[in-house]
Design a protein around this motif. Structure first.
Motif, PDB file in Angstrom:
ATOM      1  N   ARG A   1       0.747  85.826 -81.070  1.00  0.00           N
ATOM      2  CA  ARG A   1       0.825  85.111 -81.746  1.00  0.00           C
ATOM      3  C   ARG A   1      -0.205  83.916 -81.037  1.00  0.00           C
ATOM      4  NH1 ARG A   1       0.638  85.646 -86.658  1.00  0.00           N
ATOM      5  NH2 ARG A   1      -1.404  84.196 -86.508  1.00  0.00           N
ATOM      6  N   LYS A   2       0.290  83.889 -79.698  1.00  0.00           N
ATOM      7  CA  LYS A   2      -1.044  81.687 -79.110  1.00  0.00           C
ATOM      8  C   LYS A   2      -2.070  82.386 -79.197  1.00  0.00           C
ATOM      9  CE  LYS A   2       2.635  78.546 -79.282  1.00  0.00           C
ATOM     10  NZ  LYS A   2       2.105  77.703 -79.626  1.00  0.00           N
ATOM     11  N   MET A   3      -2.108  83.770 -78.106  1.00  0.00           N
ATOM     12  CA  MET A   3      -3.611  84.435 -77.760  1.00  0.00           C
ATOM     13  C   MET A   3      -4.085  84.698 -79.150  1.00  0.00           C
ATOM     14  SD  MET A   3      -5.005  85.385 -75.538  1.00  0.00           S
ATOM     15  CE  MET A   3      -4.004  86.229 -73.409  1.00  0.00           C
ATOM     16  N   HIS A   4      -3.264  85.071 -80.075  1.00  0.00           N
ATOM     17  CA  HIS A   4      -4.364  85.399 -81.375  1.00  0.00           C
ATOM     18  C   HIS A   4      -5.105  83.802 -82.279  1.00  0.00           C
ATOM     19  CE1 HIS A   4      -5.435  86.662 -84.995  1.00  0.00           C
ATOM     20  NE2 HIS A   4      -4.755  88.195 -85.334  1.00  0.00           N
TER      21      HIS A   4
ATOM     22  N   GLY B   1      -4.615  72.213 -78.817  1.00  0.00           N
ATOM     23  CA  GLY B   1      -3.405  72.436 -77.448  1.00  0.00           C
ATOM     24  C   GLY B   1      -3.406  74.122 -78.263  1.00  0.00           C
ATOM     25  N   GLY B   2      -2.165  74.548 -77.582  1.00  0.00           N
ATOM     26  CA  GLY B   2      -2.039  75.792 -77.439  1.00  0.00           C
ATOM     27  C   GLY B   2      -2.401  76.804 -76.639  1.00  0.00           C
ATOM     28  N   LEU B   3      -3.142  76.041 -75.465  1.00  0.00           N
ATOM     29  CA  LEU B   3      -3.781  77.219 -74.622  1.00  0.00           C
ATOM     30  C   LEU B   3      -2.813  77.508 -73.330  1.00  0.00           C
ATOM     31  CD1 LEU B   3      -7.090  75.180 -74.535  1.00  0.00           C
ATOM     32  CD2 LEU B   3      -7.010  77.397 -76.173  1.00  0.00           C
ATOM     33  N   ASP B   4      -2.170  77.164 -72.952  1.00  0.00           N
ATOM     34  CA  ASP B   4      -1.219  76.646 -72.631  1.00  0.00           C
ATOM     35  C   ASP B   4      -0.841  78.269 -71.793  1.00  0.00           C
ATOM     36  OD1 ASP B   4      -2.027  74.492 -70.655  1.00  0.00           O
ATOM     37  OD2 ASP B   4      -0.297  73.250 -72.083  1.00  0.00           O
ATOM     38  N   GLN B   5       0.040  78.672 -72.935  1.00  0.00           N
ATOM     39  CA  GLN B   5       0.196  80.388 -73.027  1.00  0.00           C
ATOM     40  C   GLN B   5      -0.541  80.995 -72.357  1.00  0.00           C
ATOM     41  OE1 GLN B   5       3.391  80.683 -76.270  1.00  0.00           O
ATOM     42  NE2 GLN B   5       2.788  83.196 -75.114  1.00  0.00           N
ATOM     43  N   PRO B   6      -1.873  81.344 -73.579  1.00  0.00           N
ATOM     44  CA  PRO B   6      -2.619  82.085 -73.079  1.00  0.00           C
ATOM     45  C   PRO B   6      -3.450  82.483 -71.957  1.00  0.00           C
ATOM     46  CG  PRO B   6      -3.111  81.289 -75.447  1.00  0.00           C
ATOM     47  CD  PRO B   6      -2.083  80.326 -74.641  1.00  0.00           C
ATOM     48  N   ILE B   7      -3.543  81.125 -71.039  1.00  0.00           N
ATOM     49  CA  ILE B   7      -3.460  80.819 -69.902  1.00  0.00           C
ATOM     50  C   ILE B   7      -2.852  81.802 -69.021  1.00  0.00           C
ATOM     51  CG2 ILE B   7      -3.652  79.542 -67.929  1.00  0.00           C
ATOM     52  CD1 ILE B   7      -5.170  77.106 -69.927  1.00  0.00           C
TER      53      ILE B   7
ATOM     54  N   ALA C   1       2.607  77.072 -62.851  1.00  0.00           N
ATOM     55  CA  ALA C   1       3.036  75.069 -62.795  1.00  0.00           C
ATOM     56  C   ALA C   1       2.175  74.311 -63.345  1.00  0.00           C
ATOM     57  CB  ALA C   1       3.571  74.590 -61.585  1.00  0.00           C
ATOM     58  N   PHE C   2       1.792  73.360 -64.235  1.00  0.00           N
ATOM     59  CA  PHE C   2       0.966  72.526 -64.593  1.00  0.00           C
ATOM     60  C   PHE C   2       0.846  72.043 -63.991  1.00  0.00           C
ATOM     61  CE2 PHE C   2      -0.748  69.414 -67.056  1.00  0.00           C
ATOM     62  CZ  PHE C   2      -1.269  69.912 -68.256  1.00  0.00           C
TER      63      PHE C   2
END
Lengths: 309, 226, 416
Positions: C103-106, C256-262, C336-337
């Motif tokens: 979903r996040k990548m989408h 936002g929402g870029l951390d999971q795709p990363i 890790a962030f």
């Protein structure tokens, strides 16, 4: 649609912003035009007729005549000489084959020079379609060879291997050309339409024999050195930015004469002829001598043979 | 979206099929091109096997292969000048008709007068292996047959049969002019045009023309010849 | 942008709304902060330097480059090869998004597709820069020119690269246009193209590898492993670039929402970088264990040959960067962030490593030693660097503008 207009500190209103953007776009376009202005000089040297010229094989007889007249005119303009550019076609029932006697060749380089003069090569670089390798006796590994030898030849522990276009029956250079600017003719000669080549040099990468040359610059030939006896697919002075190659001197050989490199050879190592003629020298050599084929394992099927006494 | 759900395996399969199909298509077209008569790629090796079956008519060859011949018996330049101030040249027979041949001369060491300083480096041949003691203006074969100087190749061929055969087939000695004798003659050299009969080994030469590559300076180990 | 494919709307025909969409995108793309304008001005300046260098090259002949008849391809084709990989690498976002329904990548997959567009544009520019006669470019066009299809691999490449460009233009253009109209995109109009683009991405890099590995006269390239190697390194460099881009996009625009795709892409690189290293290692084993003149190009590349060592520093730099990057990616803490800068550094190393490995480390040694075993070295000339940097600047401009256009979509992902 989410719209948060990011604002610049100075320009706030829309039309002014558009005007500023337009101004910058114009400035950018102007700068681009200025940057590529050297192209105008290049454009001056090429005519619309040259730009629109069709592929050699698509030209009608009249078109060919027009093209050749234009090329002769250009030669006069750029090189100050009257040249005759013929359109030599293959002789029926002829397939050219070349052979070199490695027992005899002494690496003197007269063939290299004759090619240079005959084919109107660039004088600055001593360009030539032939390169001669000096090889230590006892190996056929080109890795051991050197093309930059000089001085007195032959050296006792060396033999000499001249390499030029092998006019392959399965030419990799022809296969890779994206625009069919190079092809194999009925008499076996692989030719290039210098007015169709786009200069991508894929053929140069594909050739296993270093047979192809690229015109990195416009060739310079003083008027008195120009060989005026020329042919469209052969030794006419090449334009810049295209690939060229040995054509077995088709402007000579298709008129029954021997290639320039052969005539220049003082050792008699070179033999040229029509393999379809059973009485030809070349046929006798292939039947009676031990023959070596350069990089035979690549499956290029050269029409060029090295033989030994 | 649900119905379009694809598995990675299906995708890999599709990719493979795609590539196989395009490559097969490409190869097929390449083969088809090869079979096309417009791209006549006659195979030299196939021709060799039928070398003696197909005879091309050789009668219509209007021109000949011309082998260059020497002018005639050599003439020896005289050292002095005659009363009119002219330099003279004489035939070998001028002296040798009166001076008998010295069959003992086997090396150059014993030569004098006109022959002094002659360098001979031709195997173990003695002078009279080739020169004719009975007629100094001609040569002599091993069986005693007279041969004119113009026909010196016959003499050479006695020993150098391989070269003579190769020469006869254009594989030795080089040529000029035409490969196609229906369009013009072909000129060939004589043995003695390239080989000095007294020291026949081909002379060493100096390479004077080299391509000038921008980034291909002669390597270190190539300098030894200079 | 894209061709018009959707059904006409009730209120307004596409004939009027599409130009509005293009105008709107253009306006949006040229809006920005001072930093944005500074960035674009700098890229424009660099691009102009490159354009000028190229114009000089065309006017004066390619003698201005350091290419020779021995090394007949240089920096341009090296970059071209790398760029094809970058374009293909974008697919590593598309696969999780559409095949695994991440979903996040989408939501952010468009970044990968836009990168593909920018990279392909650069590819085409590098090819044109390498042509001796760019004025005869029309000879390459099917129908009006003479197209040596299917024999010449270069014609295949022309087809697949332009096809890939059109595919991605269509997908991105369609999605953005629907977004502009405020409508839900119709899956029939883009899902098949997305699926096709996945296969197509693999084909562009496979065929680019076939350009080289099909040449029997160049032993260094003539290996069946070349295409898989190209793909593996493409799936390192592509995701690496995207990670860096996403880190910056997040920092600058607050999307936002870029951390999971990363994280997903980092995991992908973790695998592909090892596969790539494995392939390089098996290639090197084959070369050096067998030896002979077949290995002379590899010897030249790694140790120099007959005292000529121009490529040795390049290749060991690449090896060093690749190994360091691989080690970093294998460390689980990298995600890790607080280690974001390190992640960016690792991505940059992998990116530069792949660039050297595929460019200076692959194209150039294919020509050294030459087919007559002459060793003619190649170091790019100043002109070549100018043109190359100019094309990179142009590519970054295209990418920046494309991302700008897509920002509204990225900031507010569709809820359906």
């Amino acid at each position: 649609m989410a719209e948060q207009k990011p604002s610049l500190p100075v320009v706030e209103n829309f039309s002014r912003r558009a005007a500023v953007k337009g101004a910058f776009a114009t400035l950018g376009a102007g700068a681009f035009v200025a940057a590529v202005s050297p192209l105008r000089q290049a454009a001056k040297n090429s005519t619309a007729a040259e730009f629109m010229q069709q592929h050699y094989q698509e030209l009608t007889a009249e078109q060919k005549a027009e093209v050749i007249a234009r090329l002769e005119e250009e030669a006069k303009e750029n090189y100050g000489v009257d040249v005759q550019i013929a359109d030599d076609r293959p002789i029926p029932n002829t397939k050219f084959v070349y052979a070199i006697n490695l027992s005899v060749c002494n690496g003197n380089g007269k063939c290299v020079e004759a090619c240079h003069k005959e084919n109107n090569h660039d004088r600055d670089t001593n360009q030539s379609y032939i390169r001669v390798l000096e090889m230590p006796k006892g190996t056929m590994d080109m890795e051991q060879g050197s093309t930059t030898y000089s001085g007195a030849v032959p050296k006792d522990d060396k033999f000499y291997l001249p390499v030029q276009c092998q006019q392959c029956d399965e030419p990799p250079c022809v296969d890779v050309c994206p625009v069919k600017a190079t092809w194999k003719e009925e008499d076996g000669i692989v030719v290039v339409d210098y007015n169709w080549c786009i200069g991508c040099r894929y053929c140069e990468a594909a050739c296993p024999y270093h047979a192809r040359r690229f015109n990195w610059k416009q060739p310079t030939v003083p008027p008195e050195d120009v060989n005026p006896d020329q042919s469209y697919l052969s030794n006419r002075i090449r334009p810049v930015g295209v690939v060229e190659k040995c054509t077995f001197c088709l402007h000579r050989t298709r008129r029954g004469k021997l290639p320039a490199c052969l005539e220049a050879c003082p050792t008699g190592a070179r033999v040229f002829g029509n393999i379809l003629d059973p009485d030809s020298s070349i046929r006798w050599i292939l039947n009676h001598k031990r023959v070596y084929i350069l990089k035979e394992e690549l499956g290029t099927k050269p029409a060029f043979f090295y033989y030994f006494d | 979206m649900k119905k379009l759900k694809l598995r990675i395996t299906n995708l890999v399969f599709a990719t493979t099929v795609f590539l196989v199909v395009i490559m097969t298509f490409g190869l097929y077209l390449k083969r088809a091109e090869r079979g096309n008569p417009h791209h006549d790629r006659a195979d030299v090796r196939g021709l060799l096997q039928v070398a003696n079956d197909d005879k091309v008519e050789s009668d219509d060859k209007a021109f000949a292969v011309v082998v260059h011949r020497p002018a005639g018996p050599p003439r020896v330049a005289l050292a002095g000048v005659d009363p009119q101030g002219r330099r003279g040249e004489v035939a070998c027979s001028t002296c040798h008709s009166v001076r008998k041949a010295n069959l003992e001369n086997k090396t150059t060491d014993t030569l004098n007068e006109f022959h002094e300083g002659l360098v001979v480096n031709h195997g173990k041949l003695a002078c009279y292996a080739c020169h004719n003691p009975d007629d100094s203006d001609s040569l002599r074969l091993a069986d005693g047959t007279n041969v004119a100087y113009q026909d010196v190749m016959t003499l050479c061929s006695q020993c150098h049969g391989q070269q003579a055969t190769a020469f006869a087939h254009g594989a030795h000695g080089g040529m000029n002019g035409h490969w196609d004798l229906t369009r013009g003659p072909q000129m060939k050299n004589n043995c003695v045009d390239c080989h000095d009969p007294h020291s026949p080994s081909f002379p060493s030469m100096i390479v004077d023309f080299k391509p000038k590559d921008r980034f291909n300076a002669p390597a270190e180990h190539d300098q030894e010849g200079q | 942008m894209s061709s018009l494919t959707a059904t006409p709307s009730e209120n307004e025909s596409h004939i009027t709304s599409y130009p509005k969409f293009v105008g709107r995108s253009l306006w949006l793309a040229t809006e920005g902060s001072l930093a944005f304008y500074a960035w674009m001005t700098m890229l424009t300046a660099v691009f102009l330097v490159g354009a000028n260098a190229w114009a000089n090259q065309v006017a004066g002949g390619m003698i201005g480059t350091n290419m020779t008849d021995q090394v007949s391809w240089g920096l341009y084709i090296a970059n071209f090869t790398f760029m094809v990989g970058l374009a293909a690498g974008g697919v590593m976002m598309v696969i999780p998004a559409y095949l695994y329904h991440d979903r996040k990548m989408h939501d952010v997959v468009i970044i990968g597709e836009l990168l593909a567009i920018a990279a392909i544009v650069m590819c085409l520019m590098f090819v044109v820069a390498d042509l001796g006669r760019p004025d005869r470019f029309w000879h390459l066009l099917p129908l009006i020119g003479k197209f040596n299809f299917p024999i010449s691999m270069l014609t295949w490449d022309v087809i697949v690269l332009n096809g890939y460009l059109l595919l991605n233009l269509h997908i991105c253009g369609y999605l953005l246009y629907m977004r502009f109209l405020g409508r839900k995109p119709n899956p029939t109009w883009y899902i098949p193209f997305v699926m096709l683009s996945i296969v197509w991405a693999i084909s562009i890099h496979t065929i680019t590898a076939f350009l080289y590995c099909g040449l029997g006269g160049r032993p260094f390239w003539n290996t069946a492993l070349l295409a898989p190697r190209f793909l593996a390194s493409a799936f390192v460099s592509g995701p690496a670039f995207i990670i860096v881009a996403m880190v910056f996009i997040k920092r600058i625009t607050g999307v936002g929402g870029l951390d999971q795709p990363i994280a997903t892409l980092t995991k992908i690189i973790r695998v592909t970088i090892l596969i790539n290293l494995l392939m390089v290692a098996s290639e090197l084993f084959t070369e050096f264990y067998t030896g002979g003149s077949h290995a002379s190009a590899a010897k030249y590349l790694f140790f120099g040959l007959h005292g000529k060592t121009a490529l040795v520093p390049w290749t060991w730099t690449a090896i060093g960067l690749n190994l360091t990057a691989a080690a970093l990616f294998l460390w689980p803490g990298l995600l890790a962030f607080r280690w974001r800068p390190l992640l960016v550094a690792a991505c940059c190393m992998a990116f530069v490593g792949a660039w050297i490995e595929k460019g200076m480390g692959l194209i150039i040694p294919g020509f050294v030693p030459s087919t007559l075993h002459e060793i003619v070295e190649y170091v790019p000339s100043q002109l070549e660097w100018k043109v190359t940097v100019g094309i990179w600047a142009f590519g970054l401009m295209v990418f920046t503008i494309a991302i700008k256009t897509a920002l509204p979509t990225l900031k507010n992902p569709a809820k359906y």
